[in-house]
Every structure is written in C-alpha cells, then in structure tokens.
Scaffold this motif. Structure first.
Motif, PDB file in Angstrom:
ATOM      1  N   MET A   1       0.823  -1.195   0.000  1.00  0.00           N
ATOM      2  CA  MET A   1       0.000   0.000   0.000  1.00  0.00           C
ATOM      3  C   MET A   1       0.866   1.257   0.000  1.00  0.00           C
ATOM      4  N   GLU A   2       1.950   1.235   0.748  1.00  0.00           N
ATOM      5  CA  GLU A   2       2.835   2.387   0.800  1.00  0.00           C
ATOM      6  C   GLU A   2       3.446   2.648  -0.566  1.00  0.00           C
ATOM      7  N   HIS A   3       3.785   1.555  -1.296  1.00  0.00           N
ATOM      8  CA  HIS A   3       4.351   1.689  -2.633  1.00  0.00           C
ATOM      9  C   HIS A   3       3.345   2.356  -3.572  1.00  0.00           C
ATOM     10  N   ALA A   4       2.093   1.947  -3.500  1.00  0.00           N
ATOM     11  CA  ALA A   4       1.051   2.530  -4.350  1.00  0.00           C
ATOM     12  C   ALA A   4       0.878   4.019  -4.053  1.00  0.00           C
ATOM     13  N   MET A   5       0.946   4.385  -2.783  1.00  0.00           N
ATOM     14  CA  MET A   5       0.803   5.793  -2.418  1.00  0.00           C
ATOM     15  C   MET A   5       1.980   6.605  -2.944  1.00  0.00           C
ATOM     16  N   SER A   6       3.183   6.028  -2.940  1.00  0.00           N
ATOM     17  CA  SER A   6       4.333   6.759  -3.452  1.00  0.00           C
ATOM     18  C   SER A   6       4.228   6.929  -4.963  1.00  0.00           C
ATOM     19  N   GLU A   7       3.669   5.919  -5.668  1.00  0.00           N
ATOM     20  CA  GLU A   7       3.438   6.051  -7.110  1.00  0.00           C
ATOM     21  C   GLU A   7       2.445   7.169  -7.376  1.00  0.00           C
ATOM     22  N   LEU A   8       1.380   7.203  -6.593  1.00  0.00           N
ATOM     23  CA  LEU A   8       0.349   8.235  -6.727  1.00  0.00           C
ATOM     24  C   LEU A   8       0.973   9.608  -6.520  1.00  0.00           C
ATOM     25  N   ALA A   9       1.692   9.757  -5.443  1.00  0.00           N
ATOM     26  CA  ALA A   9       2.307  11.041  -5.142  1.00  0.00           C
ATOM     27  C   ALA A   9       3.276  11.440  -6.252  1.00  0.00           C
ATOM     28  N   ALA A  10       4.037  10.469  -6.766  1.00  0.00           N
ATOM     29  CA  ALA A  10       5.017  10.757  -7.806  1.00  0.00           C
ATOM     30  C   ALA A  10       4.335  11.222  -9.094  1.00  0.00           C
ATOM     31  N   ALA A  11       3.269  10.550  -9.515  1.00  0.00           N
ATOM     32  CA  ALA A  11       2.586  10.918 -10.759  1.00  0.00           C
ATOM     33  C   ALA A  11       1.945  12.296 -10.651  1.00  0.00           C
ATOM     34  N   VAL A  12       1.245  12.540  -9.569  1.00  0.00           N
ATOM     35  CA  VAL A  12       0.578  13.834  -9.392  1.00  0.00           C
ATOM     36  C   VAL A  12       1.614  14.940  -9.217  1.00  0.00           C
ATOM     37  N   GLU A  13       2.667  14.655  -8.455  1.00  0.00           N
ATOM     38  CA  GLU A  13       3.718  15.655  -8.255  1.00  0.00           C
ATOM     39  C   GLU A  13       4.420  15.963  -9.570  1.00  0.00           C
ATOM     40  N   GLN A  14       4.720  14.929 -10.342  1.00  0.00           N
ATOM     41  CA  GLN A  14       5.386  15.147 -11.620  1.00  0.00           C
ATOM     42  C   GLN A  14       4.492  15.934 -12.560  1.00  0.00           C
ATOM     43  N   LEU A  15       3.217  15.586 -12.617  1.00  0.00           N
ATOM     44  CA  LEU A  15       2.273  16.298 -13.471  1.00  0.00           C
ATOM     45  C   LEU A  15       2.185  17.765 -13.088  1.00  0.00           C
ATOM     46  N   SER A  16       2.070  18.026 -11.798  1.00  0.00           N
ATOM     47  CA  SER A  16       1.909  19.418 -11.362  1.00  0.00           C
ATOM     48  C   SER A  16       3.203  20.220 -11.473  1.00  0.00           C
ATOM     49  N   SER A  17       4.351  19.533 -11.529  1.00  0.00           N
ATOM     50  CA  SER A  17       5.615  20.253 -11.633  1.00  0.00           C
ATOM     51  C   SER A  17       6.017  20.567 -13.074  1.00  0.00           C
ATOM     52  N   VAL A  66      -8.497  -0.721 -16.380  1.00  0.00           N
ATOM     53  CA  VAL A  66      -7.808   0.528 -16.725  1.00  0.00           C
ATOM     54  C   VAL A  66      -8.311   1.658 -15.829  1.00  0.00           C
ATOM     55  N   LYS A  67      -9.622   1.741 -15.658  1.00  0.00           N
ATOM     56  CA  LYS A  67     -10.228   2.788 -14.813  1.00  0.00           C
ATOM     57  C   LYS A  67      -9.668   2.721 -13.400  1.00  0.00           C
ATOM     58  N   ALA A  68      -9.629   1.518 -12.824  1.00  0.00           N
ATOM     59  CA  ALA A  68      -9.111   1.349 -11.462  1.00  0.00           C
ATOM     60  C   ALA A  68      -7.636   1.739 -11.385  1.00  0.00           C
ATOM     61  N   ASN A  69      -6.857   1.362 -12.381  1.00  0.00           N
ATOM     62  CA  ASN A  69      -5.433   1.711 -12.393  1.00  0.00           C
ATOM     63  C   ASN A  69      -5.238   3.218 -12.470  1.00  0.00           C
ATOM     64  N   LEU A  70      -6.013   3.880 -13.332  1.00  0.00           N
ATOM     65  CA  LEU A  70      -5.892   5.337 -13.461  1.00  0.00           C
ATOM     66  C   LEU A  70      -6.351   6.044 -12.188  1.00  0.00           C
ATOM     67  N   LYS A  72      -6.009   4.886  -9.212  1.00  0.00           N
ATOM     68  CA  LYS A  72      -4.900   4.725  -8.269  1.00  0.00           C
ATOM     69  C   LYS A  72      -3.776   5.695  -8.589  1.00  0.00           C
ATOM     70  N   VAL A  73      -3.462   5.844  -9.869  1.00  0.00           N
ATOM     71  CA  VAL A  73      -2.368   6.726 -10.277  1.00  0.00           C
ATOM     72  C   VAL A  73      -2.648   8.173  -9.871  1.00  0.00           C
ATOM     73  N   PHE A  74      -3.884   8.628 -10.096  1.00  0.00           N
ATOM     74  CA  PHE A  74      -4.208  10.031  -9.847  1.00  0.00           C
ATOM     75  C   PHE A  74      -4.898  10.296  -8.522  1.00  0.00           C
ATOM     76  N   GLY A  75      -5.344   9.242  -7.851  1.00  0.00           N
ATOM     77  CA  GLY A  75      -6.017   9.442  -6.576  1.00  0.00           C
ATOM     78  C   GLY A  75      -7.336  10.184  -6.715  1.00  0.00           C
ATOM     79  N   ARG A  76      -7.965  10.028  -7.856  1.00  0.00           N
ATOM     80  CA  ARG A  76      -9.231  10.704  -8.134  1.00  0.00           C
ATOM     81  C   ARG A  76     -10.198   9.719  -8.770  1.00  0.00           C
ATOM     82  N   THR A  77     -11.492   9.975  -8.607  1.00  0.00           N
ATOM     83  CA  THR A  77     -12.526   9.124  -9.172  1.00  0.00           C
ATOM     84  C   THR A  77     -12.747   9.477 -10.636  1.00  0.00           C
ATOM     85  N   ILE A  78     -12.917   8.452 -11.456  1.00  0.00           N
ATOM     86  CA  ILE A  78     -13.199   8.620 -12.881  1.00  0.00           C
ATOM     87  C   ILE A  78     -14.588   8.080 -13.153  1.00  0.00           C
TER      88      ILE A  78
END
Length: 106
Positions: A1-17, A66-70, A72-78
């Motif tokens: 679970m911690e790994h998934a959260m770090s992936e989420l944080a990394a994707a959103v952080e990278q996108l916003s940066s 795919v929806k579930a994976n996305l 998780k990546v963005f931490g937002r509901t689709i």
C-alpha cells in the motif's frame, strides 16, 4: 500500500511540476501506457488514441481494470459513464484534463 501511495504522489507531483504546455502530453502518455499494459502491448507499439477502445479489443472488464489503475495513479474518481460513452483515449484524456485534473492542467 505504501508503494502505491508513493506512485500516486510521484505521478501527481510530476504532473503538477511540469510546465503547463507539457501536462496534456504527460497525461496522455500515462493513459496510453495503462491501456497498453492491459492489452500487453509493447512500449514501441502505436496505440490509436482516436479509435474506440472496444474496436481495439477491450471488454468491459478490461476497461474497468484501466479505470481502477488510473484512479490509483491520480487518486481521483473517474466516471464509469465517461469510460463507456466516450470510448477513445483522446476523449478520456480530454475528460481527465477538464473534469478530473482540472486543477493541475489548464
């Protein structure tokens, strides 16, 4: 679970940066990557973003994967409706940029 959260944080952080001009392309690459992963496509294979993913071999079950994976990546509901009613990656990326990640993408 911690790994998934770090992936989420990394994707959103990278996108916003990223510079605003590069955010849509980055988002498209993430979405295309998820679709290609589910179809077991190689990284160098082209994925037509303007064709219905149902004509490309997707089933409802795979689309929900795919929806579930996305989500998780963005931490937002689709929206499931958007996944089925606008069945191209191009339309999905537009929806994600406008409605789901609008605070990160102009």
């Amino acid at each position: 679970m911690e790994h998934a959260m770090s992936e989420l944080a990394a994707a959103v952080e990278q996108l916003s940066s990223l510079p605003r001009s590069e955010r849509s392309e980055f988002l498209e690459n993430i979405v295309v990557g998820e679709f290609k992963d589910v179809l077991l496509m190689g990284g160098d294979e082209d994925f037509p973003i303007d064709q219905s993913y149902f004509t490309l071999g997707f089933t409802s079950l795979r689309l929900m994967e795919v929806k579930a994976n996305l989500e998780k990546v963005f931490g937002r509901t689709i929206s499931t409706n958007v996944m089925f009613n606008s069945p191209t990656v191009e339309k999905l990326v537009e929806y994600l940029a406008d409605e789901v990640l609008g605070d990160l993408i102009p």
